[in-house]
Structure formats: C-alpha cells, structure tokens
Design a protein around this motif. Structure first.
Motif, mmCIF file in Angstrom:
data_model
loop_
_atom_site.group_PDB
_atom_site.id
_atom_site.type_symbol
_atom_site.label_atom_id
_atom_site.label_comp_id
_atom_site.label_asym_id
_atom_site.label_seq_id
_atom_site.Cartn_x
_atom_site.Cartn_y
_atom_site.Cartn_z
ATOM 1 N N PHE A 179 33.256 45.266 55.336
ATOM 2 C CA PHE A 179 34.099 46.294 54.742
ATOM 3 C C PHE A 179 33.586 46.650 53.351
ATOM 4 O O PHE A 179 32.909 45.853 52.690
ATOM 5 C CB PHE A 179 35.573 45.875 54.707
ATOM 6 C CG PHE A 179 35.882 44.644 53.899
ATOM 7 C CD1 PHE A 179 36.137 44.725 52.538
ATOM 8 C CD2 PHE A 179 35.953 43.393 54.514
ATOM 9 C CE1 PHE A 179 36.435 43.604 51.791
ATOM 10 C CE2 PHE A 179 36.254 42.254 53.774
ATOM 11 C CZ PHE A 179 36.493 42.359 52.407
ATOM 12 N N LEU A 180 33.894 47.863 52.927
ATOM 13 C CA LEU A 180 33.536 48.346 51.604
ATOM 14 C C LEU A 180 34.716 48.124 50.666
ATOM 15 O O LEU A 180 35.821 48.594 50.934
ATOM 16 C CB LEU A 180 33.179 49.835 51.660
ATOM 17 C CG LEU A 180 33.055 50.584 50.326
ATOM 18 C CD1 LEU A 180 32.012 49.942 49.416
ATOM 19 C CD2 LEU A 180 32.707 52.049 50.584
ATOM 20 N N TYR A 181 34.463 47.413 49.582
ATOM 21 C CA TYR A 181 35.509 47.096 48.620
ATOM 22 C C TYR A 181 35.194 47.746 47.276
ATOM 23 O O TYR A 181 34.107 47.541 46.717
ATOM 24 C CB TYR A 181 35.622 45.581 48.463
ATOM 25 C CG TYR A 181 36.628 45.131 47.418
ATOM 26 C CD1 TYR A 181 37.910 45.662 47.390
ATOM 27 C CD2 TYR A 181 36.292 44.167 46.472
ATOM 28 C CE1 TYR A 181 38.838 45.254 46.445
ATOM 29 C CE2 TYR A 181 37.218 43.740 45.529
ATOM 30 C CZ TYR A 181 38.482 44.288 45.518
ATOM 31 O OH TYR A 181 39.395 43.885 44.582
ATOM 32 N N VAL A 182 36.135 48.542 46.778
ATOM 33 C CA VAL A 182 36.035 49.124 45.436
ATOM 34 C C VAL A 182 37.132 48.473 44.603
ATOM 35 O O VAL A 182 38.318 48.807 44.752
ATOM 36 C CB VAL A 182 36.210 50.651 45.461
ATOM 37 C CG1 VAL A 182 36.001 51.219 44.050
ATOM 38 C CG2 VAL A 182 35.233 51.297 46.439
ATOM 39 N N PRO A 183 36.789 47.526 43.728
ATOM 40 C CA PRO A 183 37.816 46.824 42.953
ATOM 41 C C PRO A 183 38.360 47.685 41.816
ATOM 42 O O PRO A 183 37.740 48.682 41.427
ATOM 43 C CB PRO A 183 37.052 45.611 42.403
ATOM 44 C CG PRO A 183 35.643 46.079 42.303
ATOM 45 C CD PRO A 183 35.440 47.016 43.469
ATOM 46 N N PRO A 184 39.524 47.311 41.272
ATOM 47 C CA PRO A 184 40.104 48.094 40.178
ATOM 48 C C PRO A 184 39.302 48.011 38.887
ATOM 49 O O PRO A 184 39.280 48.948 38.102
ATOM 50 C CB PRO A 184 41.505 47.499 40.013
ATOM 51 C CG PRO A 184 41.406 46.131 40.599
ATOM 52 C CD PRO A 184 40.403 46.219 41.704
ATOM 53 N N THR A 185 38.622 46.872 38.644
ATOM 54 C CA THR A 185 37.805 46.684 37.448
ATOM 55 C C THR A 185 36.560 45.891 37.817
ATOM 56 O O THR A 185 36.452 45.363 38.935
ATOM 57 C CB THR A 185 38.570 45.917 36.352
ATOM 58 O OG1 THR A 185 38.851 44.583 36.824
ATOM 59 C CG2 THR A 185 39.874 46.622 35.994
ATOM 60 N N ARG A 186 35.633 45.786 36.872
ATOM 61 C CA ARG A 186 34.425 44.989 37.092
ATOM 62 C C ARG A 186 34.764 43.508 37.240
ATOM 63 O O ARG A 186 34.084 42.769 37.961
ATOM 64 C CB ARG A 186 33.466 45.231 35.921
ATOM 65 C CG ARG A 186 32.306 44.272 35.812
ATOM 66 C CD ARG A 186 31.407 44.271 37.008
ATOM 67 N NE ARG A 186 30.626 45.491 37.175
ATOM 68 C CZ ARG A 186 29.645 45.610 38.063
ATOM 69 N NH1 ARG A 186 29.337 44.598 38.870
ATOM 70 N NH2 ARG A 186 29.003 46.751 38.194
#
Length: 232
Positions: free
Chosen positions: A88-95
């Motif tokens: 799955f592709l995960y885009v987190p809220p912050t680094r």
C-alpha cells in the motif's frame, strides 16, 4: 480485479457518506484509472499518447489534492503487507511518522493523524509483471533492480530506456528513465515510479520511500527508491 473492487467500494461509499463524498468519488476514479491502465497495456490497439497522459494527469491531480488535504507531507512510502500479499501507498501527516499497524484502504479513519493510505497504481502492474516472470528474482538487490527495469522497458514499454545504479549497503537504487509514458514522472503515484517502488517493497519485504526529480543529464527523470538496508 482488486482495483475494480476498490473503485466500486469507494463509489458506493460516496453515495452513503455525504461528508466525504467528493474524496470517495475521486478515489473511485483512481481505481478505474488502474483498470484502464492494465487494459491499455494488454490491448493490441494503441491508445494515443496524448490521451493516456491527459487521463493520468487528471487522476494524479485529484490524488495529490486529496493527499494535501488529508496527509500534508511530501513523503511517499510504499509498504508491504505480507499477511494480505499486497503493497500500500502511505502518505504520512508529517516527516516524523509511524506506519499504521493495521492499515485500511482507501485510508484509516480511526485516528485523524493517520495520514492517507491508497492502493498504488503500480500494484496491478507488479502483479502482471510477476505472472510474466520466467525465473526467480533471487535474493540480490541488484538482480531485483535489473528485473524491474527490464519489465518497465521491455514488458510494459512504459519507458524507452531505464538505467539503474544500486547501492545495497546504503539501501538505495536510482533509476534514470528516458522518454516515459503518461507524462511527467514526478506526478503523484506515477505508474513508472509506483511500479518500481512496489517492486522493491514486495521484493525486499520492507517499506520503500520514493523520490522523483528531473534528471538534467542524458535521461529525463531520476527515480530513487530507498529503504532500511540493515536486513538486506
């Protein structure tokens, strides 16, 4: 087909949950694009390049807008889920993030700080790639990288050429791509970068971060996949 189920599920949810209707319909369009991509690659009749690029540009713009609204960071992490045999592709809220232990697609809603979770464009491409393999990818990172770039150019014809440099001890591979399909490769979850990142994540069984930028040399684009090398 997984993407077909994903498209139908999110479209149906869009009818029920009016407060997130626009996001769900946009995500449904993402799944439908994946289906169109695979059908296009399998079809004998060639789709004009300008048409393919226009269709993908719209999808990528929608996904990027959703990522900015829900997540916010520029991190693009492709995470293997061995129990469900998927990436799955995960885009987190912050680094500064922790990968969700039990992610759901299209996104986890238990915690508002979870970020965005999607099925990547490259997932179906990688599944198709696996069915066409004539040999084992082996345990070597370099062998895996060469197999993926070979599939990118020769099997899917998504680029005219792709040259790879691998630094196993650093946990990094950089692929220089020339004349890629579907427009600029630095668009959100572009099929070329997505396929490579999914392939490394699945092949190495660890999260892979994707970064794409213009090459500025003999190639058009420089695609870097990086991972934790400690157990490679």
């Amino acid at each position: 087909m997984t993407l077909g189920f994903f498209a139908i599920l999110t479209a149906g949810a869009g009818v029920v949950f009016s407060d997130v209707r626009e996001l769900l319909f946009a995500l449904s369009a993402t799944g439908l694009f994946g289906i169109v991509l695979i059908v296009t690659l399998r079809a004998e009749r060639q789709v004009p390049r300008s048409v393919a690029e226009a269709v993908y540009a719209t999808t990528a713009a929608n996904e990027a807008a959703i990522a900015r609204k829900i997540a916010g960071s520029q991190v693009r992490l492709y995470v293997p889920d061995t129990e469900r045999s998927q990436v799955f592709l995960y885009v987190p809220p912050t680094r500064d993030y922790d990968i969700p232990p039990e992610p759901t697609i299209p996104w986890s809603i238990d915690d508002e700080d979870t970020g965005l979770i999607l099925e990547p464009t490259g997932a179906s491409l990688y599944q198709q790639f696996q069915t066409q393999l004539t040999g084992d990818l082996g345990d070597g990172v370099t062998k895996l990288a060469l197999a993926l770039t070979d599939g990118l150019v020769k099997e899917f014809e998504l680029a005219r050429s792709a040259n790879v440099d691998v630094w196993p001890e650093e946990g990094r591979a950089t692929i220089a791509v020339q004349n890629g399909s579907f427009g600029d490769v630095d668009q959100f979850d572009h099929p070329i970068g997505s396929f490579l990142a999914v392939g490394f994540a699945a092949g190495l069984d660890r999260p892979v971060e994707l970064n794409v930028k213009p090459d500025g040399g003999r190639a058009d684009w420089s695609i870097t996949c990086s991972w934790d090398p400690d157990t490679t």
